[in-house]
Design a protein around this motif. Sequence first.
Motif, PDB file in Angstrom:
ATOM      1  N   LEU A   3      57.713 134.402   8.347  1.00  0.00           N
ATOM      2  CA  LEU A   3      59.111 134.584   8.726  1.00  0.00           C
ATOM      3  C   LEU A   3      59.971 134.086   7.571  1.00  0.00           C
ATOM      4  O   LEU A   3      59.899 132.912   7.185  1.00  0.00           O
ATOM      5  CB  LEU A   3      59.432 133.800   9.998  1.00  0.00           C
ATOM      6  CG  LEU A   3      60.921 133.768  10.404  1.00  0.00           C
ATOM      7  CD1 LEU A   3      61.410 135.165  10.749  1.00  0.00           C
ATOM      8  CD2 LEU A   3      61.137 132.816  11.572  1.00  0.00           C
ATOM      9  N   ILE A   4      60.773 134.975   6.989  1.00  0.00           N
ATOM     10  CA  ILE A   4      61.675 134.625   5.890  1.00  0.00           C
ATOM     11  C   ILE A   4      63.056 134.387   6.477  1.00  0.00           C
ATOM     12  O   ILE A   4      63.658 135.294   7.073  1.00  0.00           O
ATOM     13  CB  ILE A   4      61.736 135.750   4.835  1.00  0.00           C
ATOM     14  CG1 ILE A   4      60.330 136.226   4.460  1.00  0.00           C
ATOM     15  CG2 ILE A   4      62.493 135.266   3.602  1.00  0.00           C
ATOM     16  CD1 ILE A   4      59.476 135.165   3.831  1.00  0.00           C
ATOM     17  N   GLN A  24      59.007 147.652   5.512  1.00  0.00           N
ATOM     18  CA  GLN A  24      58.692 147.786   6.926  1.00  0.00           C
ATOM     19  C   GLN A  24      58.429 146.396   7.493  1.00  0.00           C
ATOM     20  O   GLN A  24      57.548 145.685   7.024  1.00  0.00           O
ATOM     21  CB  GLN A  24      57.465 148.663   7.127  1.00  0.00           C
ATOM     22  CG  GLN A  24      57.731 150.146   6.905  1.00  0.00           C
ATOM     23  CD  GLN A  24      56.505 150.976   7.209  1.00  0.00           C
ATOM     24  OE1 GLN A  24      55.435 150.702   6.705  1.00  0.00           O
ATOM     25  NE2 GLN A  24      56.678 151.981   8.049  1.00  0.00           N
ATOM     26  N   ALA A  25      59.166 146.022   8.495  1.00  0.00           N
ATOM     27  CA  ALA A  25      59.035 144.670   9.034  1.00  0.00           C
ATOM     28  C   ALA A  25      58.915 144.727  10.553  1.00  0.00           C
ATOM     29  O   ALA A  25      59.396 145.655  11.202  1.00  0.00           O
ATOM     30  CB  ALA A  25      60.246 143.824   8.648  1.00  0.00           C
ATOM     31  N   THR A  44      60.463 139.355   9.224  1.00  0.00           N
ATOM     32  CA  THR A  44      59.060 138.994   9.348  1.00  0.00           C
ATOM     33  C   THR A  44      58.239 139.991   8.544  1.00  0.00           C
ATOM     34  O   THR A  44      58.340 141.207   8.767  1.00  0.00           O
ATOM     35  CB  THR A  44      58.606 139.024  10.817  1.00  0.00           C
ATOM     36  OG1 THR A  44      59.499 138.216  11.591  1.00  0.00           O
ATOM     37  CG2 THR A  44      57.197 138.475  10.950  1.00  0.00           C
ATOM     38  N   LEU A  45      57.442 139.477   7.619  1.00  0.00           N
ATOM     39  CA  LEU A  45      56.705 140.327   6.685  1.00  0.00           C
ATOM     40  C   LEU A  45      55.225 139.997   6.692  1.00  0.00           C
ATOM     41  O   LEU A  45      54.819 138.899   7.085  1.00  0.00           O
ATOM     42  CB  LEU A  45      57.246 140.144   5.265  1.00  0.00           C
ATOM     43  CG  LEU A  45      58.724 140.463   5.033  1.00  0.00           C
ATOM     44  CD1 LEU A  45      59.123 140.028   3.632  1.00  0.00           C
ATOM     45  CD2 LEU A  45      58.997 141.941   5.237  1.00  0.00           C
ATOM     46  N   LEU A  46      54.446 140.944   6.217  1.00  0.00           N
ATOM     47  CA  LEU A  46      53.036 140.682   5.976  1.00  0.00           C
ATOM     48  C   LEU A  46      52.895 139.704   4.814  1.00  0.00           C
ATOM     49  O   LEU A  46      53.746 139.654   3.918  1.00  0.00           O
ATOM     50  CB  LEU A  46      52.294 141.977   5.642  1.00  0.00           C
ATOM     51  CG  LEU A  46      52.220 143.046   6.750  1.00  0.00           C
ATOM     52  CD1 LEU A  46      51.607 144.311   6.192  1.00  0.00           C
ATOM     53  CD2 LEU A  46      51.408 142.528   7.925  1.00  0.00           C
ATOM     54  N   VAL A  78      52.737 136.110  18.001  1.00  0.00           N
ATOM     55  CA  VAL A  78      53.896 136.886  18.439  1.00  0.00           C
ATOM     56  C   VAL A  78      53.579 137.464  19.809  1.00  0.00           C
ATOM     57  O   VAL A  78      52.508 138.041  20.014  1.00  0.00           O
ATOM     58  CB  VAL A  78      54.197 138.031  17.451  1.00  0.00           C
ATOM     59  CG1 VAL A  78      55.381 138.859  17.964  1.00  0.00           C
ATOM     60  CG2 VAL A  78      54.496 137.480  16.066  1.00  0.00           C
ATOM     61  N   ILE A  79      54.505 137.301  20.757  1.00  0.00           N
ATOM     62  CA  ILE A  79      54.318 137.834  22.119  1.00  0.00           C
ATOM     63  C   ILE A  79      55.528 138.710  22.471  1.00  0.00           C
ATOM     64  O   ILE A  79      56.673 138.240  22.408  1.00  0.00           O
ATOM     65  CB  ILE A  79      54.178 136.701  23.148  1.00  0.00           C
ATOM     66  CG1 ILE A  79      52.985 135.803  22.795  1.00  0.00           C
ATOM     67  CG2 ILE A  79      54.020 137.279  24.550  1.00  0.00           C
ATOM     68  CD1 ILE A  79      52.857 134.589  23.697  1.00  0.00           C
ATOM     69  N   PRO A  80      55.333 139.990  22.809  1.00  0.00           N
ATOM     70  CA  PRO A  80      54.043 140.699  22.786  1.00  0.00           C
ATOM     71  C   PRO A  80      53.619 141.008  21.352  1.00  0.00           C
ATOM     72  O   PRO A  80      54.463 141.041  20.444  1.00  0.00           O
ATOM     73  CB  PRO A  80      54.341 141.973  23.571  1.00  0.00           C
ATOM     74  CG  PRO A  80      55.793 142.209  23.320  1.00  0.00           C
ATOM     75  CD  PRO A  80      56.430 140.847  23.291  1.00  0.00           C
ATOM     76  N   GLU A  81      52.334 141.248  21.143  1.00  0.00           N
ATOM     77  CA  GLU A  81      51.829 141.512  19.805  1.00  0.00           C
ATOM     78  C   GLU A  81      52.391 142.830  19.293  1.00  0.00           C
ATOM     79  O   GLU A  81      52.275 143.864  19.950  1.00  0.00           O
ATOM     80  CB  GLU A  81      50.308 141.571  19.818  1.00  0.00           C
ATOM     81  CG  GLU A  81      49.706 141.763  18.440  1.00  0.00           C
ATOM     82  CD  GLU A  81      48.191 141.728  18.472  1.00  0.00           C
ATOM     83  OE1 GLU A  81      47.573 142.005  17.449  1.00  0.00           O
ATOM     84  OE2 GLU A  81      47.631 141.428  19.556  1.00  0.00           O
TER      85      GLU A  81
END
Length: 331
Positions: A3-4, A24-25, A44-46, A78-81
């Motif tokens: 999370l940035i 893409q986030a 939120t990024l990979l 993260v919920i839901p995934e």
Amino acid sequence: MKLIDITCHPAASPKLIKLLDNYQAWLFRQAVLKGETTHLLQVTLLDSQVQEVLDQIQEITQEFPDQVQVMVFEVESVIPEPETPKNNSAEQDGSTTYREQLYQTIEQNARLNVNYLVLVALSTVVAAIGMVEDNVAIIIGGMVIAPLLGPNLALGLATALADLELMKKSLVSGITGVGLAIGLSMLMALVVPIDINVGELQSRTNVELPAVVLALASGAAAALSVTTGVASVLVGVMVAVALLPPAVVFGLMLVLGHFDLALGAGLLLAVNIVSVNLSSKIVFFLKGIRPRTDLEQRHAKRSLVIYFVIWAITLGLLVSAIYLTQFQAID
């Protein structure tokens, strides 16, 4: 996943939003804090995207000094995934630690402080007792608490980033740690009865190819573990196995007057130090750990060439010295 969290002046917000829109986030949101004076952006990024995004954010912050603050948080669940973004499933599997996190972690482990010195002292005493008593379990216990991994990794990272300050810090910590281990071993040789024919002592007075391979593998595994974010205490044990025992034996044999055995242990220690640093630097290079700007990258490339040549030549000279002493012993 990371999370940035970006807090910035409103003037910087449009450029940052434009930048983040290109990725893409799973999450992207913005808010206004403190009226109109501060904006908050969250994305939120990979893990594989983080380094590229941070580099571009740093370029934008140069236009707005002291007006942009970035914090990076680990997202545990993260919920839901969420669904995996398209074309990113492979990247998600190859988690890579970003440069700033890597630097902070390694720099902290390379600091010369009381904790570092105490751990070196304790691990030296434990390892020395284990070798004198020919007890492998005790020796392994000493390896677990030995903190010698930090300075060696820091030296490799400092070269990759052309960071002279970190390079000096790692050299001072590494030399101090090894010197303390040798010094304590010399003191123990004055008060502890020692049988030099014990197997664990004798095995550290001869340098053979498997020992060099172990040191090379240890350095590579250490660098790979921290760059992929899966660091393990077992990697530190591998490096400690390569460095601490020969340092202990070197100090013991010096005081006992067995200079031929001390020479063998000293050569083993030197070969292992060079091998650990050389292989870790190669891994940092292959993993793409380098400075952000073009100028810094040119300096780092020059530093890399000098570093590699010096360590390679040193390793070659040490191996030659090993074979020379072996031939003399046969004669």
